[in-house]
Scaffold this active site. Structure first.
Site, PDB file in Angstrom:
ATOM      1  N   HIS A  89       5.310   2.573 -13.620  1.00 13.44           N
ATOM      2  CA  HIS A  89       6.338   3.201 -12.791  1.00 13.44           C
ATOM      3  C   HIS A  89       6.348   4.700 -13.062  1.00 13.44           C
ATOM      4  O   HIS A  89       5.731   5.176 -14.023  1.00 13.44           O
ATOM      5  CB  HIS A  89       7.723   2.586 -13.037  1.00 13.44           C
ATOM      6  CG  HIS A  89       8.256   2.788 -14.420  1.00 13.44           C
ATOM      7  ND1 HIS A  89       7.670   2.241 -15.549  1.00 13.44           N
ATOM      8  CD2 HIS A  89       9.345   3.473 -14.869  1.00 13.44           C
ATOM      9  CE1 HIS A  89       8.368   2.577 -16.621  1.00 13.44           C
ATOM     10  NE2 HIS A  89       9.372   3.327 -16.239  1.00 13.44           N
TER      11      HIS A  89
ATOM     12  N   HIS B 142      13.736  -2.608 -12.691  1.00 11.22           N
ATOM     13  CA  HIS B 142      14.120  -1.380 -13.372  1.00 11.22           C
ATOM     14  C   HIS B 142      14.861  -0.498 -12.371  1.00 11.22           C
ATOM     15  O   HIS B 142      15.115  -0.910 -11.232  1.00 11.22           O
ATOM     16  CB  HIS B 142      12.858  -0.704 -13.923  1.00 11.22           C
ATOM     17  CG  HIS B 142      13.133   0.347 -14.946  1.00 11.22           C
ATOM     18  ND1 HIS B 142      14.097   0.233 -15.924  1.00 11.22           N
ATOM     19  CD2 HIS B 142      12.538   1.564 -15.148  1.00 11.22           C
ATOM     20  CE1 HIS B 142      14.094   1.306 -16.684  1.00 11.22           C
ATOM     21  NE2 HIS B 142      13.174   2.136 -16.229  1.00 11.22           N
TER      22      HIS B 142
ATOM     23  N   HIS C  78       8.612   0.015 -26.854  1.00 17.40           N
ATOM     24  CA  HIS C  78       9.474   0.887 -26.046  1.00 17.40           C
ATOM     25  C   HIS C  78      10.820   1.070 -26.744  1.00 17.40           C
ATOM     26  O   HIS C  78      11.883   0.953 -26.151  1.00 17.40           O
ATOM     27  CB  HIS C  78       9.663   0.310 -24.637  1.00 17.40           C
ATOM     28  CG  HIS C  78      10.116   1.336 -23.638  1.00 17.40           C
ATOM     29  ND1 HIS C  78      11.430   1.494 -23.286  1.00 17.40           N
ATOM     30  CD2 HIS C  78       9.429   2.263 -22.913  1.00 17.40           C
ATOM     31  CE1 HIS C  78      11.534   2.467 -22.391  1.00 17.40           C
ATOM     32  NE2 HIS C  78      10.336   2.949 -22.146  1.00 17.40           N
TER      33      HIS C  78
ATOM     34  N   ASP D  74       8.006   9.281 -19.171  1.00 17.93           N
ATOM     35  CA  ASP D  74       7.461   8.788 -20.429  1.00 17.93           C
ATOM     36  C   ASP D  74       6.319   7.795 -20.207  1.00 17.93           C
ATOM     37  O   ASP D  74       5.715   7.329 -21.175  1.00 17.93           O
ATOM     38  CB  ASP D  74       8.558   8.164 -21.292  1.00 17.93           C
ATOM     39  CG  ASP D  74       9.345   7.076 -20.597  1.00 17.93           C
ATOM     40  OD1 ASP D  74       9.590   7.192 -19.387  1.00 17.93           O
ATOM     41  OD2 ASP D  74       9.736   6.090 -21.272  1.00 17.93           O
ATOM     42  N   HIS D  75       6.007   7.510 -18.947  1.00 17.10           N
ATOM     43  CA  HIS D  75       4.904   6.606 -18.634  1.00 17.10           C
ATOM     44  C   HIS D  75       3.765   7.294 -17.874  1.00 17.10           C
ATOM     45  O   HIS D  75       2.730   6.674 -17.661  1.00 17.10           O
ATOM     46  CB  HIS D  75       5.414   5.405 -17.825  1.00 17.10           C
ATOM     47  CG  HIS D  75       6.338   4.532 -18.607  1.00 17.10           C
ATOM     48  ND1 HIS D  75       5.947   3.342 -19.183  1.00 17.10           N
ATOM     49  CD2 HIS D  75       7.643   4.683 -18.939  1.00 17.10           C
ATOM     50  CE1 HIS D  75       6.962   2.795 -19.823  1.00 17.10           C
ATOM     51  NE2 HIS D  75       8.013   3.603 -19.689  1.00 17.10           N
TER      52      HIS D  75
ATOM     53  N   HIS E  44       8.426   7.035 -14.194  1.00 22.50           N
ATOM     54  CA  HIS E  44       9.259   7.759 -15.139  1.00 22.50           C
ATOM     55  C   HIS E  44       8.334   8.551 -16.057  1.00 22.50           C
ATOM     56  O   HIS E  44       7.244   8.078 -16.415  1.00 22.50           O
ATOM     57  CB  HIS E  44      10.145   6.802 -15.943  1.00 22.50           C
ATOM     58  CG  HIS E  44      11.401   6.429 -15.221  1.00 22.50           C
ATOM     59  ND1 HIS E  44      12.143   5.304 -15.533  1.00 22.50           N
ATOM     60  CD2 HIS E  44      12.073   7.036 -14.198  1.00 22.50           C
ATOM     61  CE1 HIS E  44      13.198   5.233 -14.738  1.00 22.50           C
ATOM     62  NE2 HIS E  44      13.176   6.264 -13.920  1.00 22.50           N
TER      63      HIS E  44
ATOM     64  N   ASP F 200       8.967  -1.124 -17.984  1.00 24.84           N
ATOM     65  CA  ASP F 200      10.335  -1.316 -18.418  1.00 24.84           C
ATOM     66  C   ASP F 200      11.000  -2.313 -17.462  1.00 24.84           C
ATOM     67  O   ASP F 200      10.724  -2.303 -16.278  1.00 24.84           O
ATOM     68  CB  ASP F 200      11.092  -0.002 -18.372  1.00 24.84           C
ATOM     69  CG  ASP F 200      10.473   1.101 -19.199  1.00 24.84           C
ATOM     70  OD1 ASP F 200       9.314   0.949 -19.643  1.00 24.84           O
ATOM     71  OD2 ASP F 200      11.104   2.146 -19.365  1.00 24.84           O
TER      72      ASP F 200
END
Length: 304
Positions: A63, A143, A271, A67-68, A65, A213
């Protein structure tokens, strides 16, 4: 048995800490490399794990976000500096190309290779990559934005030939592939030799599921049932269950319940929220429900 390794490059959540890098993993399947997520610092962790850049051709982004995926532009740029020529395939929500293309146009002019984007539907379970020995499917997750996990599934191998039986019935070499594929053999006298007399079973196929997530989502259980290894986010301890619900994340016990109900062989949780100084607390909670649980950590390598 052929290589099937999971390399953890980062297992922290959105807030950077000195303990963890953001989310990223590399799957080594028969010396082909597949990256899942590419958080900031992933290429540094790539080097620390002593994995060869040249063997990475496919990246799967769960996805959008940061941090990914914040590590993508740096990794792509480095590949060009190294003189890469092979096409890099990126599988992600359709918005990634819109976001990343202007950065490529500005920072990566004159690239030595092509980047090909593959749009994925995060709302359905689809095969998005396939070769002779492996398939990769999406796992719909829940999510705050469109998100999916990924199921890496080894394809069944051919049956093993019993050499002594081949010699006994003087079976021509031209028939060997048919027999490996499960066919019986008929002798010149018309006798049918059953396949199970000529072959033995191949090794069981292996499966790895990556789920991060997501909020607690039992609907994934049927798809991941029986996996050799499940990576499932466990961002929060059970005492922070309310916060997990608000942010569409999972608690330790919820992740362990998914593993238990899906009858997977092993669970790895990660995570982690930056709020927990002692992650053994998270492990202990998960183990009360699913004993075969371990903590993710940077540069951990797991062989299936």
């Amino acid at each position: 048995m052929e290589k099937f390794e999971i390399n953890i490059l980062g297992c922290g959540s959105a807030l950077p800490t000195t303990r963890h890098f953001p989310s990223s993993q590399v799957i080594n399947f028969r010396d082909k490399l597949f990256m899942i997520d590419c958080g900031e610092g992933s290429q540094l962790q790539f080097r620390k794990s002593k994995i060869k850049f040249s063997r990475l051709n496919h990246i799967f982004i769960s996805h959008l976000h940061g941090d990914h995926c914040f590590g993508l532009i740096g990794l792509i740029s480095t590949f060009s500096l190294l003189g890469r020529t092979a096409t890099l395939h990126i599988y992600a929500h359709k918005d990634l190309k819109m976001i990343l293309q202007p950065q490529l146009d500005y920072f990566c002019k004159g690239m030595t290779y092509e980047v090909e984007f593959h749009d994925i539907n995060t709302n359905s379970s689809d095969v998005i990559y396939e070769d002779r020995s492996l398939s990769v499917s999406t796992i719909p997750l829940k999510h705050r934005i469109p998100t999916c996990g990924f199921l890496f599934q080894e394809k069944p191998a051919l049956r093993h030939i019993k050499r002594e039986m081949i010699d006994r019935y003087s079976i021509p070499i031209a028939y060997i592939n048919c027999i490996k594929n499960g066919y019986d053999f008929i002798t010149e006298d018309g006798e049918t030799i059953p396949n199970d007399a000529l072959t033995s079973d191949p090794e069981p196929t292996r499966k790895y599921a990556y789920c991060s997530d997501t909020k607690y989502n039992p609907s994934i259980i049927d798809q991941i049932r029986g996996c050799n290894l499940l990576f499932h986010e466990a961002t929060f301890a059970e005492s922070d269950k309310k916060r997990a619900e608000e942010t569409f994340h999972t608690t330790t016990k919820q992740a362990a319940s998914i593993a238990n109900d899906a009858n997977v062989k092993r669970l790895i949780i990660g995570h982690f929220s930056a709020r927990y100084e002692q992650e053994e607390l998270l492990l202990d909670e998960a183990k009360t429900i699913f004993e075969e649980t371990i903590l993710a950590k940077e540069n951990l390598k797991i062989n299936l």
